[in-house]
Structure formats: structure tokens, C-alpha cells
Write an enzyme that holds these catalytic residues in place. Structure first.
Site, PDB file in Angstrom:
ATOM      1  N   HIS A 142     -14.726  -3.800  10.763  1.00 18.87           N
ATOM      2  CA  HIS A 142     -14.262  -2.493  11.245  1.00 18.87           C
ATOM      3  C   HIS A 142     -15.418  -1.545  11.460  1.00 18.87           C
ATOM      4  CE1 HIS A 142      -9.837  -2.241   9.831  1.00 18.87           C
ATOM      5  NE2 HIS A 142     -10.136  -3.474  10.155  1.00 18.87           N
ATOM      6  N   GLU A 159      -8.966 -10.852  10.161  1.00 17.01           N
ATOM      7  CA  GLU A 159      -9.527  -9.530   9.870  1.00 17.01           C
ATOM      8  C   GLU A 159     -10.208  -9.551   8.501  1.00 17.01           C
ATOM      9  OE1 GLU A 159      -6.554  -6.472   9.451  1.00 17.01           O
ATOM     10  OE2 GLU A 159      -8.015  -4.850   9.707  1.00 17.01           O
ATOM     11  N   ASP A 209      -7.326  -1.027  17.668  1.00 12.15           N
ATOM     12  CA  ASP A 209      -5.999  -0.887  17.057  1.00 12.15           C
ATOM     13  C   ASP A 209      -5.353   0.421  17.518  1.00 12.15           C
ATOM     14  OD1 ASP A 209      -3.806  -0.859  15.396  1.00 12.15           O
ATOM     15  OD2 ASP A 209      -4.913  -1.316  13.560  1.00 12.15           O
ATOM     16  N   TRP A 267       2.018   7.201  11.843  1.00 15.70           N
ATOM     17  CA  TRP A 267       0.632   7.145  11.360  1.00 15.70           C
ATOM     18  C   TRP A 267       0.032   5.815  11.746  1.00 15.70           C
ATOM     19  CZ3 TRP A 267      -1.898   3.859   7.863  1.00 15.70           C
ATOM     20  CH2 TRP A 267      -3.265   4.157   7.749  1.00 15.70           C
ATOM     21  N   HIS A 324      -2.449   1.352  16.435  1.00 16.74           N
ATOM     22  CA  HIS A 324      -1.720   1.782  15.229  1.00 16.74           C
ATOM     23  C   HIS A 324      -0.388   2.458  15.564  1.00 16.74           C
ATOM     24  CE1 HIS A 324      -1.870   2.573  10.808  1.00 16.74           C
ATOM     25  NE2 HIS A 324      -2.534   1.431  10.891  1.00 16.74           N
ATOM     26  N   ARG A 384     -14.002  -4.681  15.459  1.00 13.57           N
ATOM     27  CA  ARG A 384     -12.986  -3.705  15.855  1.00 13.57           C
ATOM     28  C   ARG A 384     -13.658  -2.334  15.926  1.00 13.57           C
ATOM     29  NH1 ARG A 384      -7.714  -1.332  12.531  1.00 13.57           N
ATOM     30  NH2 ARG A 384      -9.167   0.289  11.904  1.00 13.57           N
ATOM     31  N   HIS A 407      -3.754 -10.157   9.213  1.00 15.54           N
ATOM     32  CA  HIS A 407      -4.110  -8.839   8.694  1.00 15.54           C
ATOM     33  C   HIS A 407      -5.018  -9.028   7.475  1.00 15.54           C
ATOM     34  CE1 HIS A 407      -2.224  -4.973   6.734  1.00 15.54           C
ATOM     35  NE2 HIS A 407      -3.335  -4.669   7.384  1.00 15.54           N
ATOM     36  N   GLU A 416       1.153  -6.866  11.687  1.00 14.00           N
ATOM     37  CA  GLU A 416       0.707  -6.659  10.302  1.00 14.00           C
ATOM     38  C   GLU A 416       1.815  -6.093   9.425  1.00 14.00           C
ATOM     39  OE1 GLU A 416      -2.675  -4.095  11.014  1.00 14.00           O
ATOM     40  OE2 GLU A 416      -1.552  -2.345  10.358  1.00 14.00           O
ATOM     41  N   ARG A 475      -0.119 -11.135  13.864  1.00 10.50           N
ATOM     42  CA  ARG A 475      -0.951 -10.602  12.774  1.00 10.50           C
ATOM     43  C   ARG A 475      -0.304 -10.679  11.393  1.00 10.50           C
ATOM     44  NH1 ARG A 475      -5.010  -8.330  12.060  1.00 10.50           N
ATOM     45  NH2 ARG A 475      -4.381  -6.248  11.501  1.00 10.50           N
ATOM     46  N   ASN A 477       0.817  -1.217   0.000  1.00 14.54           N
ATOM     47  CA  ASN A 477       0.000   0.000   0.000  1.00 14.54           C
ATOM     48  C   ASN A 477       0.852   1.268   0.000  1.00 14.54           C
ATOM     49  OD1 ASN A 477      -2.389   1.382  -0.043  1.00 14.54           O
ATOM     50  ND2 ASN A 477      -2.945   0.977   2.090  1.00 14.54           N
ATOM     51  N   TYR A 480      -6.850   8.011  13.451  1.00 14.27           N
ATOM     52  CA  TYR A 480      -6.704   6.766  12.695  1.00 14.27           C
ATOM     53  C   TYR A 480      -7.965   5.895  12.786  1.00 14.27           C
ATOM     54  CZ  TYR A 480      -5.912   1.992  11.611  1.00 14.27           C
ATOM     55  OH  TYR A 480      -6.097   0.747  11.074  1.00 14.27           O
ATOM     56  N   ASP A 492      -6.245  -3.164   1.565  1.00 16.54           N
ATOM     57  CA  ASP A 492      -5.076  -3.149   0.675  1.00 16.54           C
ATOM     58  C   ASP A 492      -4.524  -4.548   0.437  1.00 16.54           C
ATOM     59  OD1 ASP A 492      -4.621  -2.157   3.502  1.00 16.54           O
ATOM     60  OD2 ASP A 492      -2.558  -2.706   3.032  1.00 16.54           O
ATOM     61  N   GLU A 496      -4.323  -3.997  19.564  1.00 13.79           N
ATOM     62  CA  GLU A 496      -3.373  -4.248  18.470  1.00 13.79           C
ATOM     63  C   GLU A 496      -2.352  -3.124  18.318  1.00 13.79           C
ATOM     64  OE1 GLU A 496      -5.554  -4.754  14.861  1.00 13.79           O
ATOM     65  OE2 GLU A 496      -3.871  -4.127  13.611  1.00 13.79           O
TER      66      GLU A 496
HETATM   67  O1  LIG Z   1      -6.216  -3.351   9.333  1.00 10.49           O
HETATM   68  C1  LIG Z   1      -5.479  -2.890  10.187  1.00 10.49           C
HETATM   69  O2  LIG Z   1      -5.388  -3.319  11.330  1.00 10.49           O
HETATM   70  C2  LIG Z   1      -4.648  -1.752   9.834  1.00 10.49           C
HETATM   71  O3  LIG Z   1      -3.951  -1.258  10.688  1.00 10.49           O
HETATM   72  C3  LIG Z   1      -4.715  -1.309   8.434  1.00 10.49           C
HETATM   73  C4  LIG Z   1      -3.483  -0.614   7.941  1.00 10.49           C
HETATM   74  O4  LIG Z   1      -3.510   0.728   8.333  1.00 10.49           O
HETATM   75  C5  LIG Z   1      -3.410  -0.715   6.448  1.00 10.49           C
HETATM   76  O5  LIG Z   1      -3.359  -2.043   6.063  1.00 10.49           O
HETATM   77  C6  LIG Z   1      -2.233   0.051   5.880  1.00 10.49           C
HETATM   78  O6  LIG Z   1      -2.117  -0.188   4.528  1.00 10.49           O
HETATM   79 MG   LIG Z   2      -3.698  -2.629  12.332  1.00  7.41          MG
END
Ligand SMILES: O=C(O)C(=O)C[C@H](O)[C@H](O)CO
Ligand SMILES: [Mg+2]
Length: 407
Positions: A127, A344, A215, A407, A217, A152, A317, A267, A288, A42, A164, A321, A241
């Protein structure tokens, strides 16, 4: 299976953007059987296209596609430069295409070659998100109505710009959306104060029958992560996560010492080496890593086997993407892997589903593999050609004073 010689005659990379970019590898053989693998990275898609076209495909032509283990080792050891997201995605695409070919030749769905069924279906999580707690609580309710057993939940946080996980559309959350990275915000204190209130409200509204996940992130420090895990304990999460970046696997010791909220990571992992200490020290509960990220079936099953020795379960994961090719392949893996945890599942758009015809189906919070020989996912090349590549980046994140953050 025949022992007569067999050869790879061609391999092509197909780039398509039916709503988002996907990079797909198609390997053809002298026996008419072909295989498909996903190589999407991605926001950095073209790096993998070049890696495949300029450095991998020329080596593949003439090789025996049945020797997927040897080809994996050839591409991993043979490059000298090991690991990394670009290399491992290219290897994954080849590996998955070769397993697809082998299963098609055997006339079996892929999970049969891995060791058969360990379960009837694969529990997935969707999600749910919203701009604030009230909206997110509603979104979780919609997932419950759709039959999901696990959800989630991500919420916008007052004072944080584009937090996020909060999407523009329901069911089709897609963060890579701009020709140059868009700038989002982050404030750990604000999130730490707000996120536990979301889960309090969710449990108050829907009770404890559904699995809830969250998550982080990669945003929190180990100490902040421990605080979040502790604050979430009363709401009994399935997992928390990526609560802190995992380059330093040791960091999870501190979190683990302070909270019993289950932890999931991986992931962005590419190999078993990224996860080794986390697994062997039982610092996580779920790994993951997935097919496209971690070198295909050949390598992911090694990670899962190591994890099984330490009671760590899988949680592949499965964001948008990861193409339907990865989703389909992961479902065969999940159907077999003894230490399965959860999968997921972010739904793809109807345009994507049309470009990648597949035989997996959703019912009451579970995904089921079909019985088509191979991994059960194809690509409609004519349709794919109608959606040319569009540059799209993932966002970046900055603190209020402008400092770059994760991010
Ligand atoms: O699906 C998730 O848990 C993610 O964190 C998604 C990611 O941000 C995503 O796959 C980035 O490309
Ligand atoms: Mg994630």
C-alpha cells in the site's frame, strides 16, 4: 492418520491489542495438538468473541477435530441463521484451527493437504499512499525500491478531508484508530478529477513494468465507476477494487459494459452467494474474499473453484486487521489455489509480529510459506496478555453537506 477417537478438550478466545485488536481462537485436543484461528472483525471485535464463547465453543467440546467439514456444516446449517460477518468469522476461526490441527498431525505444511504447490511463491501488493500526488509518487518509488512487483496507490485529494487510504505512517496504514468513529469526508467529483492524474504521473515516472492497483472503497455509483475505469484505461491497472458497493451484483453490468479496466471485489463478502452472480456473469476479474471473512479454507476454496470456471482469479484481502494467522493461512491457500491472482500484504507492526510468531518470509515482492507443520503461525499468549483490548472504530464518511456516505 490414526482412526482412534480424538476429541476437542478446550477452546479459548484470546483478545490482544499489540498496536491493533486481534481476536484469536485456540482449540486444544486430547492428543496434545492444538490449532489457531483468526476471528478478528475490525471495529466489531467483541461481537465475534461473544458468538464464539457463548454459542460456538460449548458445542465444540467433545467433537472430533478431524471432521472439519462436518463441523463447518454443523456451525453453518446448525445455527439456522446463516451468513453474515460475525457468524462467518466465528466459523472461519474454527475451520482454520481444525485445518491447522490436521496438518500438524500429518506433519505437513497446510498447502500439502490442499493439493500441494502450484507455484514457488505468492506475488503480493503493498500500500503506497500520500497526502497528494507528489507524495504518493514518492511512496510508490519506495515500494519499488523494496522489491515490490505490485503496488496499490491511494492519494489524498484536495478538498477531501482524510481521503480513504491515506495513512499516518508508512508501511503500517491503520484506519481503525479512535475510541469512537472519526468523521472523514468524500466528494466523488473531486476524486474523479484527481485520481487519474495520479496514475498518469506514476506511469510517466516509473513506466509500465510494475502492477498498479487502486481501491475505490465502495464510493462511486455504477456510472461514476464506469467513468473512473475508462479514465484509468491508459494506465493499465492490475485492478480497480470495490469501485461501487456490491450488494446489488447487477450493478457491475453497467461498469463492465463501459470499461476494460479489470475489476476486483469481495473483501466484505462472507459466502459464495455474495459473489455468485458476479462470477457467473464474468462481471469481475478478481475475487477478494479471504480466509477469515468467508468461512475459512473449507468455504473459500469453494468460491475459488467456482471462480476458476469463469476465469476469475483470487486476490485475498490482506489488510492489517487480518491477523498474521489469516495471512499465514492465506499464503498456504495462495500457494495451492490454481487460479491465483495476487495477495494483498499490509505489513503488521513488529509488536504484532512478535505476538504471532510465523514462518512466512518476504523477498522481492513475493511471500513464501515455510515448511512448519500446520499453517505456520502461533500465538505467544504471555506476550498477548500484555496488550489488553482497546476500543477502536473504523471511520465514517460524510459528504460536504453532512450526508452519510460509504466509508
Ligand atoms: O485492504 C483493503 O483493500 C481495504 O479496503 C482495507 C479495509 O478498509 C479494512 O480491511 C477495513 O477493516
Ligand atoms: Mg479494499
Amino acid at each position: 492418520m490414526s482412526t482412534a477417537p480424538m476429541k476437542i478438550t478446550s477452546a479459548r478466545v484470546i483478545v490482544t491489542c499489540p498496536g491493533r485488536n486481534f481476536v484469536t481462537l485456540k482449540i486444544e485436543t486430547d492428543q496434545g495438538v492444538y490449532g489457531i484461528g483468526d476471528a478478528t472483525l475490525n471495529g466489531r471485535e467483541k461481537a465475534v468473541v461473544s458468538y464464539l464463547e457463548d454459542h460456538v465453543i460449548p458445542c465444540l467440546i467433545g467433537m472430533d477435530p478431524r471432521n472439519s467439514e462436518d463441523i463447518w456444516q454443523y456451525l453453518y446449517r446448525g445455527a439456522y441463521w446463516r451468513r453474515g460477518p460475525v457468524t462467518m468469522r466465528a466459523i472461519a476461526a474454527v475451520d482454520v484451527a481444525l485445518w491447522d490441527i490436521k496438518a500438524k498431525m500429518a506433519g505437513m505444511p497446510l498447502y500439502q493437504l490442499l493439493g500441494g504447490r502450484s507455484r514457488d511463491g505468492v506475488m503480493v501488493y503493498g500500500h503506497a499512499n500520500g497526502s497528494d500526488i507528489a507524495e504518493t509518487v514518492d511512496a510508490v518509488g519506495q515500494y519499488i525500491d523494496l522489491g515490490y512487483k505490485a503496488i496499490r496507490a491511494q492519494t489524498g485529494v484536495p478538498g477531501i478531508k482524510d481521503a480513504y487510504g491515506v495513512g499516518r505512517g508508512k508501511l503500517f496504514y491503520e484506519p481503525a484508530d479512535a475510541a469512537l468513529p472519526s468523521v472523514t469526508g468524500w466528494d466523488t467529483r473531486k476524486a474523479l478529477n484527481y485520481v487519474p492524474k495520479l496514475f498518469e504521473k506514476l506511469r510517466e515516472t516509473y513506466g509500465f513494468d510494475h502492477h498498479l492497483l487502486h481501491d475505490g472503497h465502495h464510493r462511486y455509483s455504477p456510472t461514476e465507476a464506469a467513468q473512473l475505469g475508462k479514465a484509468l484505461e491508459p494506465y493499465s491497472l492490475f485492478w480497480l477494487e470495490d469501485v461501487t458497493p456490491a450488494e446489488n451484483q447487477e450493478a457491475f453490468k453497467l461498469i463492465r459494459q463501459h470499461t476494460t479496466t479489470p475489476l476486483a471485489v469481495g473483501e466484505i463478502f462472507n459466502t459464495i452467494w455474495d459473489a455468485k452472480d458476479l462470477i457467473q456473469n464474468q462481471l469481475i476479474d478478481y475475487i477478494r474474499a479471504t480466509i477469515v471473512g468467508a468461512g475459512g479454507i473449507t468455504h473459500l476454496r469453494r468460491i475459488a473453484d467456482l471462480a476458476s470456471m469463469y476465469q476469475v482469479r483470487t486476490g485475498c484481502h490482506g489488510a492489517t486487521d487480518l491477523s498474521p494467522v489469516t495471512m499465514g493461512t492465506a499464503l498456504h491457500f495462495d500457494t495451492w489455489v490454481p487460479n491465483f491472482g495476487i495477495q494483498e500484504y499490509m505489513r503488521h507492526t513488529p509488536e504484532t509480529d512478535e505476538v504471532f510468531p510465523h514462518d512466512y518470509t518476504f523477498d522481492k515482492g513475493m511471500l513464501y510459506v515455510g515448511d512448519t507443520p500446520g499453517h505456520g503461525v502461533d500465538i505467544d499468549e504471555t506476550l498477548a496478555a500484555k496488550y489488553p483490548y482497546k476500543p477502536a472504530y473504523l471511520p465514517v464518511a460524510r459528504l460536504e453537506d453532512g450526508t452519510m456516505w460509504n466509508w
